[in-house]
Design a protein around this motif. Structure first.
Motif, PDB file in Angstrom:
ATOM      1  N   GLU A  93     -79.519  -9.182  10.186  1.00  0.00           N
ATOM      2  CA  GLU A  93     -80.412  -8.891  11.322  1.00  0.00           C
ATOM      3  C   GLU A  93     -80.970 -10.164  11.964  1.00  0.00           C
ATOM      4  N   LEU A  94     -81.212 -11.185  11.147  1.00  0.00           N
ATOM      5  CA  LEU A  94     -81.837 -12.406  11.649  1.00  0.00           C
ATOM      6  C   LEU A  94     -80.834 -13.527  11.925  1.00  0.00           C
ATOM      7  N   GLY A  95     -79.560 -13.273  11.663  1.00  0.00           N
ATOM      8  CA  GLY A  95     -78.522 -14.247  11.973  1.00  0.00           C
ATOM      9  C   GLY A  95     -78.552 -15.500  11.119  1.00  0.00           C
ATOM     10  N   VAL A  96     -78.913 -15.329   9.840  1.00  0.00           N
ATOM     11  CA  VAL A  96     -78.936 -16.456   8.913  1.00  0.00           C
ATOM     12  C   VAL A  96     -78.215 -16.047   7.630  1.00  0.00           C
ATOM     13  N   SER A  97     -78.077 -16.979   6.707  1.00  0.00           N
ATOM     14  CA  SER A  97     -77.433 -16.664   5.430  1.00  0.00           C
ATOM     15  C   SER A  97     -78.426 -15.970   4.493  1.00  0.00           C
ATOM     16  N   ARG A  98     -77.888 -15.298   3.492  1.00  0.00           N
ATOM     17  CA  ARG A  98     -78.728 -14.648   2.494  1.00  0.00           C
ATOM     18  C   ARG A  98     -79.570 -15.688   1.754  1.00  0.00           C
ATOM     19  N   GLN A  99     -79.016 -16.892   1.540  1.00  0.00           N
ATOM     20  CA  GLN A  99     -79.755 -17.957   0.866  1.00  0.00           C
ATOM     21  C   GLN A  99     -80.990 -18.366   1.665  1.00  0.00           C
ATOM     22  N   VAL A 100     -80.884 -18.380   2.983  1.00  0.00           N
ATOM     23  CA  VAL A 100     -82.049 -18.692   3.830  1.00  0.00           C
ATOM     24  C   VAL A 100     -83.127 -17.627   3.619  1.00  0.00           C
ATOM     25  N   ILE A 101     -82.718 -16.366   3.527  1.00  0.00           N
ATOM     26  CA  ILE A 101     -83.677 -15.272   3.283  1.00  0.00           C
ATOM     27  C   ILE A 101     -84.344 -15.458   1.931  1.00  0.00           C
ATOM     28  N   VAL A 102     -83.573 -15.793   0.906  1.00  0.00           N
ATOM     29  CA  VAL A 102     -84.135 -16.025  -0.434  1.00  0.00           C
ATOM     30  C   VAL A 102     -85.185 -17.130  -0.374  1.00  0.00           C
ATOM     31  N   GLN A 103     -84.881 -18.200   0.346  1.00  0.00           N
ATOM     32  CA  GLN A 103     -85.837 -19.305   0.484  1.00  0.00           C
ATOM     33  C   GLN A 103     -87.080 -18.875   1.260  1.00  0.00           C
ATOM     34  N   ASP A 104     -86.873 -18.090   2.327  1.00  0.00           N
ATOM     35  CA  ASP A 104     -88.018 -17.595   3.101  1.00  0.00           C
ATOM     36  C   ASP A 104     -88.909 -16.691   2.244  1.00  0.00           C
ATOM     37  N   ILE A 105     -88.300 -15.835   1.445  1.00  0.00           N
ATOM     38  CA  ILE A 105     -89.084 -14.952   0.562  1.00  0.00           C
ATOM     39  C   ILE A 105     -89.889 -15.795  -0.424  1.00  0.00           C
ATOM     40  N   ALA A 106     -89.291 -16.841  -0.970  1.00  0.00           N
ATOM     41  CA  ALA A 106     -90.003 -17.726  -1.895  1.00  0.00           C
ATOM     42  C   ALA A 106     -91.199 -18.382  -1.204  1.00  0.00           C
ATOM     43  N   LEU A 107     -91.009 -18.825   0.031  1.00  0.00           N
ATOM     44  CA  LEU A 107     -92.118 -19.428   0.788  1.00  0.00           C
ATOM     45  C   LEU A 107     -93.210 -18.403   1.071  1.00  0.00           C
ATOM     46  N   LEU A 108     -92.822 -17.183   1.424  1.00  0.00           N
ATOM     47  CA  LEU A 108     -93.811 -16.131   1.684  1.00  0.00           C
ATOM     48  C   LEU A 108     -94.595 -15.799   0.417  1.00  0.00           C
ATOM     49  N   ARG A 109     -93.910 -15.727  -0.699  1.00  0.00           N
ATOM     50  CA  ARG A 109     -94.596 -15.463  -1.971  1.00  0.00           C
ATOM     51  C   ARG A 109     -95.565 -16.585  -2.314  1.00  0.00           C
ATOM     52  N   ALA A 110     -95.204 -17.811  -1.994  1.00  0.00           N
ATOM     53  CA  ALA A 110     -96.068 -18.958  -2.281  1.00  0.00           C
ATOM     54  C   ALA A 110     -97.356 -18.915  -1.471  1.00  0.00           C
ATOM     55  N   THR A 111     -97.354 -18.176  -0.365  1.00  0.00           N
ATOM     56  CA  THR A 111     -98.555 -18.052   0.459  1.00  0.00           C
ATOM     57  C   THR A 111     -99.236 -16.698   0.232  1.00  0.00           C
ATOM     58  N   ASP A 112     -99.071 -16.164  -0.974  1.00  0.00           N
ATOM     59  CA  ASP A 112     -99.736 -14.931  -1.405  1.00  0.00           C
ATOM     60  C   ASP A 112     -99.269 -13.666  -0.710  1.00  0.00           C
ATOM     61  N   LYS A 113     -98.089 -13.659  -0.152  1.00  0.00           N
ATOM     62  CA  LYS A 113     -97.539 -12.414   0.384  1.00  0.00           C
ATOM     63  C   LYS A 113     -97.035 -11.631  -0.814  1.00  0.00           C
ATOM     64  N   ASN A 114     -97.399 -10.392  -0.913  1.00  0.00           N
ATOM     65  CA  ASN A 114     -97.089  -9.592  -2.088  1.00  0.00           C
ATOM     66  C   ASN A 114     -95.753  -8.875  -1.908  1.00  0.00           C
ATOM     67  N   ILE A 115     -94.682  -9.583  -2.180  1.00  0.00           N
ATOM     68  CA  ILE A 115     -93.335  -9.051  -1.980  1.00  0.00           C
ATOM     69  C   ILE A 115     -92.679  -8.818  -3.338  1.00  0.00           C
ATOM     70  N   MET A 116     -92.201  -7.593  -3.532  1.00  0.00           N
ATOM     71  CA  MET A 116     -91.451  -7.264  -4.740  1.00  0.00           C
ATOM     72  C   MET A 116     -89.974  -7.502  -4.466  1.00  0.00           C
ATOM     73  N   SER A 117     -89.286  -7.984  -5.480  1.00  0.00           N
ATOM     74  CA  SER A 117     -87.841  -8.133  -5.399  1.00  0.00           C
ATOM     75  C   SER A 117     -87.243  -7.119  -6.363  1.00  0.00           C
ATOM     76  N   THR A 118     -86.642  -6.066  -5.835  1.00  0.00           N
ATOM     77  CA  THR A 118     -86.066  -5.025  -6.673  1.00  0.00           C
ATOM     78  C   THR A 118     -84.550  -5.159  -6.664  1.00  0.00           C
ATOM     79  N   ASN A 119     -83.891  -4.362  -7.485  1.00  0.00           N
ATOM     80  CA  ASN A 119     -82.434  -4.414  -7.501  1.00  0.00           C
ATOM     81  C   ASN A 119     -81.830  -3.854  -6.208  1.00  0.00           C
ATOM     82  N   LYS A 120     -82.645  -3.238  -5.352  1.00  0.00           N
ATOM     83  CA  LYS A 120     -82.169  -2.702  -4.075  1.00  0.00           C
ATOM     84  C   LYS A 120     -82.594  -3.550  -2.884  1.00  0.00           C
ATOM     85  N   GLY A 121     -83.435  -4.527  -3.124  1.00  0.00           N
ATOM     86  CA  GLY A 121     -83.882  -5.370  -2.029  1.00  0.00           C
ATOM     87  C   GLY A 121     -85.355  -5.704  -2.131  1.00  0.00           C
TER      88      GLY A 121
END
Length: 172
Positions: A29-57
């Motif tokens: 959807e965002l036109g980037v690699s899955r690795q970029v998304i993984v890095q973005d999620i890590a950055l969001l988590r570092a700023t206290d965003k409460n994101i769960m990583s499940t086996n479905k997404g």
């Protein structure tokens, strides 16, 4: 789109979704690699965003918790062959298994988000586990582990507790 705008788009997508969103779908959807998304999620988590990583997404943790829901952490122990039964007990009562937690002697608390709410979720999780040939976290602590369980009412949690006790899984 720069990184900040992309991370805001990820948060907006997670806020609007009541179900886990796959990293590959976000990447597409965002036109980037899955690795970029993984890095973005890590950055969001570092700023206290409460994101769960499940086996479905990915799932925004606060999004799926209703104000009237209740949670309890259950301390359990069972053999690997009993994992399916344990998880079925919980979801069959109408509760959700949010995570699995172990208290490791060296590393402290280790946890993994699960977000299992139905038998089909349990089946998919167990099948993924079988295919990966990974060992459950509980093997690190001689099968003792914890689950955070969420339900609409305290009565549902009491049913879960009763059934886990009857099977001999619940520890005091």
């Amino acid at each position: 789109m720069d990184g900040n705008m992309r991370r805001e788009a990820i948060m907006e997508r997670l806020r609007k979704s009541g179900v886990p969103v796959a990293g590959t779908l976000l990447a597409s959807e965002l036109g980037v690699s899955r690795q970029v998304i993984v890095q973005d999620i890590a950055l969001l988590r570092a700023t206290d965003k409460n994101i769960m990583s499940t086996n479905k997404g990915y799932l925004l943790f606060d999004h799926h918790k209703k104000d009237d829901s209740v949670r309890r952490v259950f301390r359990v122990k069972h053999a690997n062959e009993q994992m399916e039964n344990e998880l079925y007990i919980i979801v069959d009562q109408g509760a959700k298994v949010l995570d699995v937690i172990v208290e490791h002697e060296i590393y402290g608390q280790l946890s993994a988000d699960l977000y299992l709410k139905s038998r089909s979720d349990v089946d998919e999780f167990l099948e993924a586990n079988r295919k990966s040939k990974s060992k459950p976290l509980k093997t690190l602590t001689e099968d003792v582990h914890y689950h955070t369980v969420e339900a609409k009412t305290e009565e549902i949690l009491k049913k879960v507790e009763k059934k886990l006790t009857e099977e001999g899984y619940l520890l005091s």
